[in-house]
Every structure is written in C-alpha cells, then in structure tokens.
Design a protein around this motif. Structure first.
Motif, PDB file in Angstrom:
ATOM      1  N   PHE A   1       0.857  -1.185   0.000  1.00  0.00           N
ATOM      2  CA  PHE A   1       0.000   0.000   0.000  1.00  0.00           C
ATOM      3  C   PHE A   1       0.896   1.238   0.000  1.00  0.00           C
ATOM      4  O   PHE A   1       1.767   1.382   0.866  1.00  0.00           O
ATOM      5  CB  PHE A   1      -0.903   0.009   1.235  1.00  0.00           C
ATOM      6  CG  PHE A   1      -1.823  -1.170   1.332  1.00  0.00           C
ATOM      7  CD1 PHE A   1      -2.938  -1.277   0.511  1.00  0.00           C
ATOM      8  CD2 PHE A   1      -1.562  -2.196   2.232  1.00  0.00           C
ATOM      9  CE1 PHE A   1      -3.785  -2.369   0.603  1.00  0.00           C
ATOM     10  CE2 PHE A   1      -2.409  -3.288   2.332  1.00  0.00           C
ATOM     11  CZ  PHE A   1      -3.534  -3.378   1.509  1.00  0.00           C
TER      12      PHE A   1
ATOM     13  N   ASN B   1      -1.228  -1.594  -5.948  1.00  0.00           N
ATOM     14  CA  ASN B   1      -2.569  -1.542  -6.532  1.00  0.00           C
ATOM     15  C   ASN B   1      -3.498  -0.579  -5.811  1.00  0.00           C
ATOM     16  O   ASN B   1      -4.599  -0.291  -6.301  1.00  0.00           O
ATOM     17  CB  ASN B   1      -3.202  -2.939  -6.542  1.00  0.00           C
ATOM     18  CG  ASN B   1      -2.437  -3.903  -7.432  1.00  0.00           C
ATOM     19  OD1 ASN B   1      -2.021  -3.545  -8.535  1.00  0.00           O
ATOM     20  ND2 ASN B   1      -2.216  -5.122  -6.948  1.00  0.00           N
ATOM     21  N   GLN B   2      -3.103  -0.101  -4.633  1.00  0.00           N
ATOM     22  CA  GLN B   2      -3.887   0.863  -3.860  1.00  0.00           C
ATOM     23  C   GLN B   2      -2.978   1.997  -3.404  1.00  0.00           C
ATOM     24  O   GLN B   2      -1.887   1.749  -2.866  1.00  0.00           O
ATOM     25  CB  GLN B   2      -4.544   0.216  -2.625  1.00  0.00           C
ATOM     26  CG  GLN B   2      -5.731  -0.682  -2.923  1.00  0.00           C
ATOM     27  CD  GLN B   2      -5.319  -2.077  -3.323  1.00  0.00           C
ATOM     28  OE1 GLN B   2      -4.253  -2.565  -2.914  1.00  0.00           O
ATOM     29  NE2 GLN B   2      -6.125  -2.738  -4.118  1.00  0.00           N
TER      30      GLN B   2
ATOM     31  N   PHE C   1      -3.167   5.658  -1.136  1.00  0.00           N
ATOM     32  CA  PHE C   1      -3.980   6.433  -0.196  1.00  0.00           C
ATOM     33  C   PHE C   1      -3.365   7.831  -0.049  1.00  0.00           C
ATOM     34  O   PHE C   1      -2.209   7.968   0.348  1.00  0.00           O
ATOM     35  CB  PHE C   1      -4.038   5.728   1.164  1.00  0.00           C
ATOM     36  CG  PHE C   1      -4.682   4.370   1.097  1.00  0.00           C
ATOM     37  CD1 PHE C   1      -6.043   4.220   1.310  1.00  0.00           C
ATOM     38  CD2 PHE C   1      -3.926   3.250   0.789  1.00  0.00           C
ATOM     39  CE1 PHE C   1      -6.641   2.969   1.230  1.00  0.00           C
ATOM     40  CE2 PHE C   1      -4.519   1.990   0.698  1.00  0.00           C
ATOM     41  CZ  PHE C   1      -5.882   1.856   0.924  1.00  0.00           C
TER      42      PHE C   1
ATOM     43  N   HIS D   1      -6.240   1.674  -7.792  1.00  0.00           N
ATOM     44  CA  HIS D   1      -7.274   2.330  -6.997  1.00  0.00           C
ATOM     45  C   HIS D   1      -6.632   3.432  -6.161  1.00  0.00           C
ATOM     46  O   HIS D   1      -5.660   3.198  -5.447  1.00  0.00           O
ATOM     47  CB  HIS D   1      -7.973   1.319  -6.090  1.00  0.00           C
ATOM     48  CG  HIS D   1      -8.760   0.290  -6.840  1.00  0.00           C
ATOM     49  ND1 HIS D   1     -10.115   0.401  -7.067  1.00  0.00           N
ATOM     50  CD2 HIS D   1      -8.375  -0.876  -7.435  1.00  0.00           C
ATOM     51  CE1 HIS D   1     -10.547  -0.633  -7.753  1.00  0.00           C
ATOM     52  NE2 HIS D   1      -9.502  -1.428  -7.995  1.00  0.00           N
TER      53      HIS D   1
ATOM     54  N   TYR E   1      -7.417   6.377  -3.295  1.00  0.00           N
ATOM     55  CA  TYR E   1      -8.327   6.838  -2.252  1.00  0.00           C
ATOM     56  C   TYR E   1      -7.824   8.190  -1.763  1.00  0.00           C
ATOM     57  O   TYR E   1      -6.678   8.308  -1.307  1.00  0.00           O
ATOM     58  CB  TYR E   1      -8.362   5.840  -1.088  1.00  0.00           C
ATOM     59  CG  TYR E   1      -8.748   4.440  -1.494  1.00  0.00           C
ATOM     60  CD1 TYR E   1     -10.045   3.969  -1.305  1.00  0.00           C
ATOM     61  CD2 TYR E   1      -7.811   3.575  -2.083  1.00  0.00           C
ATOM     62  CE1 TYR E   1     -10.404   2.677  -1.680  1.00  0.00           C
ATOM     63  CE2 TYR E   1      -8.165   2.289  -2.462  1.00  0.00           C
ATOM     64  CZ  TYR E   1      -9.462   1.849  -2.267  1.00  0.00           C
ATOM     65  OH  TYR E   1      -9.804   0.579  -2.648  1.00  0.00           O
TER      66      TYR E   1
ATOM     67  N   HIS F   1     -11.564   6.794  -5.538  1.00  0.00           N
ATOM     68  CA  HIS F   1     -12.521   6.666  -4.438  1.00  0.00           C
ATOM     69  C   HIS F   1     -12.402   7.946  -3.608  1.00  0.00           C
ATOM     70  O   HIS F   1     -11.504   8.063  -2.759  1.00  0.00           O
ATOM     71  CB  HIS F   1     -12.206   5.430  -3.593  1.00  0.00           C
ATOM     72  CG  HIS F   1     -12.106   4.164  -4.395  1.00  0.00           C
ATOM     73  ND1 HIS F   1     -13.163   3.289  -4.569  1.00  0.00           N
ATOM     74  CD2 HIS F   1     -11.063   3.626  -5.095  1.00  0.00           C
ATOM     75  CE1 HIS F   1     -12.782   2.275  -5.312  1.00  0.00           C
ATOM     76  NE2 HIS F   1     -11.507   2.458  -5.654  1.00  0.00           N
TER      77      HIS F   1
ATOM     78  N   PHE G   1     -11.450   0.292   2.436  1.00  0.00           N
ATOM     79  CA  PHE G   1     -10.880  -0.835   1.697  1.00  0.00           C
ATOM     80  C   PHE G   1     -10.937  -2.075   2.556  1.00  0.00           C
ATOM     81  O   PHE G   1     -10.678  -2.020   3.758  1.00  0.00           O
ATOM     82  CB  PHE G   1      -9.420  -0.560   1.308  1.00  0.00           C
ATOM     83  CG  PHE G   1      -8.725  -1.753   0.702  1.00  0.00           C
ATOM     84  CD1 PHE G   1      -8.881  -2.056  -0.642  1.00  0.00           C
ATOM     85  CD2 PHE G   1      -7.929  -2.586   1.478  1.00  0.00           C
ATOM     86  CE1 PHE G   1      -8.252  -3.173  -1.194  1.00  0.00           C
ATOM     87  CE2 PHE G   1      -7.303  -3.699   0.941  1.00  0.00           C
ATOM     88  CZ  PHE G   1      -7.468  -3.989  -0.403  1.00  0.00           C
TER      89      PHE G   1
END
Length: 301
Positions: free
Chosen positions: A31, A54-55, A57, A86, A88, A115, A126
């Motif tokens: 992350f 893949n994520q 924040f 993705h 966020y 998101h 998540f």
C-alpha cells in the motif's frame, strides 16, 4: 508487516530529503501512503516493485503529499501496466489528476479508479480477505484523513500431533482451522482448542499526517501496534505549529501515550532543525517507545 519510508520531511523536496510517501507491506500486499514529489525515484532506490502497488492512499491535497502521483501514473503506463489502480483521497483528487492526464494526452492503458472521500467520520474504505483500511479524520488547514490499517485474524493453526493422535482425516482439517469442533466416530466430541493453536495477534498501523494536536483521534487509534504521527515542529515553535495546524514532537508523544499505542514513529519534520534527533529527545519525555522515520529507512513491525 513492514514499513518503508520513502520521504518524511515537510514542505519542499531537497537533495537530501523528500516529502511524504511510504510503503506499507502487509501479507504480501503493498500500500502506497501519500505520494510526494519524487516518490517514483524513491521507489526505485528502495527496489520496490511498481507492479505490486494496486492501492494508493492520499491524505490531503497539499502538494508535498500528492505532487508525485501523476508522474507515477504516467510511468505505470510506460511500463505497460495491466492491473487496475485504486486511488483513495479527498474529493477533487480525480479532477486534478484527470485534467493533467487529458491535457498531456497521457491516458493510462489500465483501469484507474478514484474513491473520493468527503466524510468527517471514520469509515471503512478498503477491505479484502486479509486487510481492512479505515480513515482517521484529522485536523488540518484543509480536509485531511489519516489511515488505519488492520490485519484480519488468521485461521487457527493445526496441532499436528493432536490430529494424528485422534486419527482425524485430512478432509476435516480446514473445518478445524476455521474453529469447528470435531465429532469422532466413537461419539466423542473434541473441542477445537485441543486440536489447534491460536493464530498470531493481528497487527495494526495508524498513519496520522498532517494534523494539529487532536485528541478526537484517540479512540480510533487506541492500542494500535504502531502509530506514525507527524511532528513538524519542536515545542519551542508551538505557536508556529498552532498557526499552521501541525503538531510538535511532544504533542505527538502525548497522543501516543493517551492512546496507549505500542510504538510511536515520528516524521514530517520541518527542515529548520539541524538534527532530527531533537524530535526523539523531546518525545521521550512523554512516551518511551519512540522511533524516528527517515528517508529510505525500513521498519519491521
């Protein structure tokens, strides 16, 4: 769980320091938390695989926390990324990034999903079979969230000697690991605790930057294993911290103490100070378990 600090200094990048970005690895998942300018260079220096991210924040829309994002997305395209990405972050992050991609004609060749966050209350953003992530509403000059990462409880561990002793067939092993008791052919009920060991305690990590001193976050981060809390200033500049809505090392330590966390990591230092060791010294007057983030530093949590 492993934390790699890519950058942990406030405001502008320098030749020897980088703005905020860090990689949290949990159960083979990577992350990216914040993405300041130069993040992709730091990823390469620390030999972190781009394809495993893949994520992402993003805590807030001050430049030292997201100016590296559009460059990283563009590099993902040049590397022929296939996995969806993705992101966020606060409302507005999609507009900013999509405008840059549109005007530069740099549309990604992979799925890009935003998101956007608007809630002032903590929310789950998540979750998969191993990890969940919740927001930590922070107190800064613009809308800002921290992030709380929690491992989910693992399945129970088989006591091989016990299952062999009771001659339990392998087809029942998964049920046992899921916590079920076993009824033997002779009518005896073997309770699960006789057949398994407790799994490791799930770990937790809280990222809190940027924020002024804010006791409202204490119930959200209570008893976490590791807290990363910004400490832009020392207590001697408390008035400046209050004016800019940042925290001092002493205030970060006070939050850690009141939340009864296991470990405190300080970061987001102002570059006005000659040594970051001053932050640790100040924080340890309040809370004993203090570590200092620094660019390129890795913590095995």
């Amino acid at each position: 769980m492993k934390l790699t600090i890519l950058g942990c200094y406030a405001a502008t990048p320098r030749t020897i320091t980088n703005p905020t970005a860090q990689i949290l690895e949990i159960k083979n998942r990577l992350f990216l938390i914040d993405c300041g300018e130069g993040t992709q260079v730091q990823l390469r220096k620390n030999k972190i695989k781009f394809s495993k991210i893949n994520q992402i924040f993003i805590s807030h829309l001050h430049g030292d926390h997201f100016f590296g994002l559009v460059g990283l997305i563009s590099t993902f395209s040049l590397l022929n990324r296939n996995n969806d990405l993705h992101i966020y972050g606060p409302k507005g992050i999609k507009e900013i990034i999509m405008l840059q991609l549109r005007l530069s004609n740099s549309w990604p060749n992979f799925g890009l999903h935003f998101h956007e966050l608007v809630s002032n209350q903590s929310e789950l953003i998540f979750e998969d079979e191993k990890v969940l992530v919740e927001t930590i509403p922070l107190k800064h000059r613009i809308y800002t969230n921290g992030f709380l990462f929690r491992e989910k409880m693992d399945e129970r561990k088989l006591n091989i000697e016990a299952v062999q002793e009771y001659q339990i067939e392998k087809c029942y092993f998964q049920n046992i690991k899921n916590g079920k008791d076993i009824l033997l052919g002779d009518g005896r009920l073997i309770v699960n605790s006789q057949l398994t060991f407790d799994p490791p305690k799930p770990k937790s990590y809280a990222f809190c930057s940027d924020t002024s001193y804010n006791e409202a976050i204490i119930p959200l981060i209570e008893n976490v294993d590791v807290l990363y809390h910004e400490s832009t200033f020392l207590q001697s500049e408390e008035n400046l911290a209050s004016k800019t809505m940042h925290a001092t090392a002493m205030e970060a330590a006070t939050i850690a103490q009141k939340a009864q966390v296991q470990q405190l990591i300080l970061g987001h230092y102002s570059t006005r100070y000659d040594s970051i060791s001053f932050f640790k010294e100040e924080a340890e007057t309040i809370f004993p378990n203090v570590l200092l983030a620094d660019d390129g530093k890795t913590f095995d949590l």
